[in-house]
Write a protein that holds these residues in place. Structure first.
Motif, PDB file in Angstrom:
ATOM      1  N   HIS A 217     -13.325  -3.762  12.962  1.00  0.00           N
ATOM      2  CA  HIS A 217     -11.811  -3.438  13.998  1.00  0.00           C
ATOM      3  C   HIS A 217     -12.336  -4.769  15.669  1.00  0.00           C
ATOM      4  O   HIS A 217     -11.559  -5.089  16.166  1.00  0.00           O
ATOM      5  CB  HIS A 217     -12.099  -2.634  14.881  1.00  0.00           C
ATOM      6  CG  HIS A 217     -10.879  -1.693  15.278  1.00  0.00           C
ATOM      7  ND1 HIS A 217      -9.423  -1.885  15.040  1.00  0.00           N
ATOM      8  CD2 HIS A 217     -11.603  -1.839  16.934  1.00  0.00           C
ATOM      9  CE1 HIS A 217      -9.398  -1.464  16.933  1.00  0.00           C
ATOM     10  NE2 HIS A 217     -10.228  -0.957  17.300  1.00  0.00           N
ATOM     11  N   ASP A 222      -9.120  -8.092   9.030  1.00  0.00           N
ATOM     12  CA  ASP A 222      -8.584  -7.536   8.613  1.00  0.00           C
ATOM     13  C   ASP A 222      -9.879  -7.074   7.269  1.00  0.00           C
ATOM     14  O   ASP A 222      -9.361  -7.665   6.170  1.00  0.00           O
ATOM     15  CB  ASP A 222      -7.452  -7.476   8.032  1.00  0.00           C
ATOM     16  CG  ASP A 222      -6.564  -6.788   7.015  1.00  0.00           C
ATOM     17  OD1 ASP A 222      -7.601  -5.748   6.496  1.00  0.00           O
ATOM     18  OD2 ASP A 222      -5.244  -7.137   6.627  1.00  0.00           O
ATOM     19  N   TRP A 224      -9.721  -4.468   4.938  1.00  0.00           N
ATOM     20  CA  TRP A 224      -9.297  -4.965   3.678  1.00  0.00           C
ATOM     21  C   TRP A 224      -8.561  -5.482   3.149  1.00  0.00           C
ATOM     22  O   TRP A 224      -8.626  -6.137   1.635  1.00  0.00           O
ATOM     23  CB  TRP A 224      -7.807  -3.829   3.814  1.00  0.00           C
ATOM     24  CG  TRP A 224      -8.159  -2.797   3.884  1.00  0.00           C
ATOM     25  CD1 TRP A 224      -7.962  -1.406   3.033  1.00  0.00           C
ATOM     26  CD2 TRP A 224      -8.687  -1.098   5.027  1.00  0.00           C
ATOM     27  NE1 TRP A 224      -8.573  -0.045   2.961  1.00  0.00           N
ATOM     28  CE2 TRP A 224      -8.672  -0.207   4.300  1.00  0.00           C
ATOM     29  CE3 TRP A 224      -8.610  -1.988   6.247  1.00  0.00           C
ATOM     30  CZ2 TRP A 224      -8.970   0.768   5.074  1.00  0.00           C
ATOM     31  CZ3 TRP A 224      -9.282  -0.727   7.220  1.00  0.00           C
ATOM     32  CH2 TRP A 224      -8.966   0.971   6.310  1.00  0.00           C
ATOM     33  N   GLN A 371      -4.609   9.657   0.837  1.00  0.00           N
ATOM     34  CA  GLN A 371      -3.296   9.166  -0.090  1.00  0.00           C
ATOM     35  C   GLN A 371      -3.184  10.061  -0.939  1.00  0.00           C
ATOM     36  O   GLN A 371      -3.869   9.727  -1.962  1.00  0.00           O
ATOM     37  CB  GLN A 371      -3.535   7.599   0.117  1.00  0.00           C
ATOM     38  CG  GLN A 371      -3.124   6.685  -0.536  1.00  0.00           C
ATOM     39  CD  GLN A 371      -3.372   5.555  -0.905  1.00  0.00           C
ATOM     40  OE1 GLN A 371      -4.456   4.874  -1.143  1.00  0.00           O
ATOM     41  NE2 GLN A 371      -1.895   4.849  -1.512  1.00  0.00           N
ATOM     42  N   SER A 381       5.909   4.815   7.853  1.00  0.00           N
ATOM     43  CA  SER A 381       5.680   3.972   8.335  1.00  0.00           C
ATOM     44  C   SER A 381       6.848   3.748   9.759  1.00  0.00           C
ATOM     45  O   SER A 381       6.176   3.632  10.780  1.00  0.00           O
ATOM     46  CB  SER A 381       4.434   3.031   8.171  1.00  0.00           C
ATOM     47  OG  SER A 381       5.680   2.465   7.545  1.00  0.00           O
ATOM     48  N   ASP A 389      -3.501   4.587   9.750  1.00  0.00           N
ATOM     49  CA  ASP A 389      -4.402   4.820   8.981  1.00  0.00           C
ATOM     50  C   ASP A 389      -5.041   4.654   8.849  1.00  0.00           C
ATOM     51  O   ASP A 389      -6.497   3.818   8.147  1.00  0.00           O
ATOM     52  CB  ASP A 389      -3.796   3.603   7.678  1.00  0.00           C
ATOM     53  CG  ASP A 389      -3.609   3.981   6.609  1.00  0.00           C
ATOM     54  OD1 ASP A 389      -3.884   4.406   5.901  1.00  0.00           O
ATOM     55  OD2 ASP A 389      -3.292   2.325   5.689  1.00  0.00           O
ATOM     56  N   THR A 390      -6.324   5.491   8.025  1.00  0.00           N
ATOM     57  CA  THR A 390      -8.078   5.607   7.414  1.00  0.00           C
ATOM     58  C   THR A 390      -8.251   5.133   6.131  1.00  0.00           C
ATOM     59  O   THR A 390      -9.118   5.544   5.790  1.00  0.00           O
ATOM     60  CB  THR A 390      -8.368   6.920   8.012  1.00  0.00           C
ATOM     61  OG1 THR A 390      -7.973   8.073   6.950  1.00  0.00           O
ATOM     62  CG2 THR A 390      -7.926   7.215   9.036  1.00  0.00           C
ATOM     63  N   ARG A 391      -7.586   5.283   5.226  1.00  0.00           N
ATOM     64  CA  ARG A 391      -7.157   4.733   3.478  1.00  0.00           C
ATOM     65  C   ARG A 391      -6.638   2.944   3.765  1.00  0.00           C
ATOM     66  O   ARG A 391      -7.201   2.826   2.672  1.00  0.00           O
ATOM     67  CB  ARG A 391      -6.805   5.487   2.834  1.00  0.00           C
ATOM     68  CG  ARG A 391      -7.213   6.970   3.199  1.00  0.00           C
ATOM     69  CD  ARG A 391      -8.472   7.412   2.564  1.00  0.00           C
ATOM     70  NE  ARG A 391      -9.108   8.277   2.897  1.00  0.00           N
ATOM     71  CZ  ARG A 391     -10.100   9.077   2.102  1.00  0.00           C
ATOM     72  NH1 ARG A 391     -11.053   8.480   2.139  1.00  0.00           N
ATOM     73  NH2 ARG A 391     -10.335  10.106   2.584  1.00  0.00           N
ATOM     74  N   GLY A 392      -6.042   3.019   4.209  1.00  0.00           N
ATOM     75  CA  GLY A 392      -5.934   1.267   4.096  1.00  0.00           C
ATOM     76  C   GLY A 392      -4.596   1.381   2.853  1.00  0.00           C
ATOM     77  O   GLY A 392      -4.543   0.434   2.291  1.00  0.00           O
ATOM     78  N   THR A 396       0.824  -3.784   4.521  1.00  0.00           N
ATOM     79  CA  THR A 396      -0.226  -4.673   5.529  1.00  0.00           C
ATOM     80  C   THR A 396       1.469  -4.694   7.246  1.00  0.00           C
ATOM     81  O   THR A 396       2.486  -4.632   6.748  1.00  0.00           O
ATOM     82  CB  THR A 396      -0.286  -6.277   5.262  1.00  0.00           C
ATOM     83  OG1 THR A 396      -1.147  -5.601   4.836  1.00  0.00           O
ATOM     84  CG2 THR A 396      -0.842  -6.736   6.483  1.00  0.00           C
ATOM     85  N   HIS A 400      -1.537   1.423  11.969  1.00  0.00           N
ATOM     86  CA  HIS A 400      -2.886   0.433  12.644  1.00  0.00           C
ATOM     87  C   HIS A 400      -3.811   1.381  11.529  1.00  0.00           C
ATOM     88  O   HIS A 400      -3.635   2.003  11.595  1.00  0.00           O
ATOM     89  CB  HIS A 400      -3.342   1.141  14.398  1.00  0.00           C
ATOM     90  CG  HIS A 400      -2.428   0.999  15.138  1.00  0.00           C
ATOM     91  ND1 HIS A 400      -2.280  -0.250  15.875  1.00  0.00           N
ATOM     92  CD2 HIS A 400      -1.190   1.265  15.183  1.00  0.00           C
ATOM     93  CE1 HIS A 400      -0.858  -0.336  16.762  1.00  0.00           C
ATOM     94  NE2 HIS A 400      -0.336   0.973  16.288  1.00  0.00           N
ATOM     95  N   ARG A 401      -4.991   0.234  11.367  1.00  0.00           N
ATOM     96  CA  ARG A 401      -5.838   0.737  10.358  1.00  0.00           C
ATOM     97  C   ARG A 401      -7.337   1.168  10.843  1.00  0.00           C
ATOM     98  O   ARG A 401      -7.260   0.077  11.860  1.00  0.00           O
ATOM     99  CB  ARG A 401      -6.211  -0.529   9.050  1.00  0.00           C
ATOM    100  CG  ARG A 401      -4.827  -0.935   7.928  1.00  0.00           C
ATOM    101  CD  ARG A 401      -4.987  -1.820   7.276  1.00  0.00           C
ATOM    102  NE  ARG A 401      -4.167  -1.544   6.316  1.00  0.00           N
ATOM    103  CZ  ARG A 401      -3.741  -3.062   4.899  1.00  0.00           C
ATOM    104  NH1 ARG A 401      -4.627  -3.883   4.912  1.00  0.00           N
ATOM    105  NH2 ARG A 401      -3.360  -2.096   3.951  1.00  0.00           N
TER     106      ARG A 401
END
Length: 402
Positions: A217, A222, A224, A371, A381, A389-392, A396, A400-401
């Motif tokens: 971050h 990215d 993921w 999730q 979204s 999104d803490t789980r990816g 895409t 915000h991840r």
């Protein structure tokens, strides 16, 4: 009526074992050791009862079984080590009814040495019998993975370490009725340490990828996409994914003993993972600030508060600390979880959103913590003002991840 098996402890370890046993045609007693909560549905329990499962509160019935498996929970105590109080209570209850030739197996997660140095003396003192001579004693660490649709009792190998070779073979004969493969350890200590290694392996690798999440971050990378590419390597890499913290029943152990030589990497991993809820809150506050809003007074919706997807289990869920820290900042916190009808933090009820899409649209910030399959992240979204999104899991660019 005599039974082949007694499962002592009907929590997240004992109920799945009892379920697998009755499915294999083994007459099974279930003896509760405390205020336990398993993850089986009401329909699954009804099927177990129809197949001959018998819950009991009568300890005398434990003296009429061929095999007794102790599945008592060992939650983390005040010192961070597993609390063996329920194992002790189970052992004492069983010992007073233990008959010769019974096979006793410990499945509870325990530190190495527990079977021989803690459980064995309790059983021998209470029964007047001798382990390895009058009854069989072994350890077989549980490998239950609640909600896993690919691996269950039948296709997950069982590790067994007996006090003597005869103890190992007796336990192997029992588990051979449940699983396709039995793996014999050299003894109880080796079997106990298998679980220590497996639990810490998860903890350490999650910590690594959580640190990578923070680093990426800051770098504008990215993560993921990095993981997606890295997991194409056919050797030397297993993909783990970051999240808001580490939950579940397994207690990481650094095994610091009299020598003071513990597992430094595990201690560090615990520190990293325990910081993730605070990091999520920091990211949430920063996102709100970037969009001209303050955390104080902000309406924050938490999506999914269980520790694992599609499982109604709150044990160790990081959602608790995240909600608490958000409220300390002055945010108005609500939640949605299809599996959790009510939820409290420090005895304070958290409002539950009945209409998911209306709640998402009305929140200043929505944070996906778990999730669940029922969540349509694409649709959510679109509705969300801000989605962290803490789980990816979101497409895409749709959120915000972490």
């Amino acid at each position: 009526m005599p039974a082949d098996l007694a499962v002592i402890g009907l929590g997240h370890l004992g109920l799945p074992l009892a379920q697998a046993a009755v499915a294999a045609g083994i007459s099974t007693l279930g003896y509760r050791t405390g205020p336990e909560a398993g993850s089986l549905t009401a329909a699954e329990l009804r099927r177990m009862l129809a197949r001959g499962f018998r819950p009991t509160t009568n300890p005398a019935e434990l003296g009429r079984v061929r095999t007794a498996v102790i599945c008592a929970p060992t939650p983390r105590g005040a010192d961070g080590a597993p609390d063996l109080a329920q194992v002790k209570a189970a052992a004492r209850t069983l010992a007073g009814r233990l008959r010769p030739h019974t096979t006793v197996i410990l499945e509870s997660p325990v530190p190495p040495g527990t079977t021989e140095e803690f459980l064995r003396p309790l059983l021998e003192a209470g029964s007047g019998l001798r382990a390895g001579r009058d009854f069989h004693l072994a350890c077989s660490p549980s490998r239950v993975d609640p909600g896993n649709r690919d691996f269950g009792a039948a296709n997950t190998p069982k590790v067994i370490g007996g006090l003597t070779p005869a103890c190992t073979e007796s336990a192997a004969a029992f588990y051979g009725r449940l699983t396709d493969k039995v793996v014999r350890a050299r003894g109880p200590r080796e079997a106990e340490t298998v679980q220590v290694l497996e639990t810490n392996y998860r903890q350490v690798n999650i910590a690594l990828v959580n640190e990578m999440a923070v680093l990426c971050h800051d770098l504008g990378v990215d993560l993921w996409d990095v993981i997606r590419c890295a997991e194409t390597k056919p050797f030397g890499f297993q993909a783990f994914r970051p999240g808001p913290g580490v939950g579940g029943h397994a207690v990481p152990q650094d095994l610091t003993g009299p020598t003071g030589r513990g597992l430094r990497m595990v201690e560090l991993a615990q520190q990293v993972n325990s910081r993730m809820p605070q990091y999520v809150v920091q990211r949430a506050a920063a996102l709100l600030n970037e969009h001209g809003k303050s955390a104080r007074g902000a309406r924050v919706l938490l999506l999914g508060v269980t520790y694992k997807p599609d499982l109604a289990d709150l044990q160790g869920s990081p959602a608790h600390e995240i909600a608490l820290r958000l409220m300390e900042l002055g945010a108005s916190v609500s939640y949605h979880d299809p599996l959790v009808p009510s939820w409290s933090v420090l005895d304070r009820p958290i409002p539950r959103a009945d209409s998911l899409y209306e709640a998402v649209a009305g929140a200043d910030l929505t944070i996906l913590l778990q999730q669940h399959r029922t969540y349509d992240l694409q649709g959510l979204s679109v509705k969300a003002q801000l989605l962290l999104d803490t789980r990816g899991a979101a497409p895409t660019g749709a959120a915000h991840r972490l």
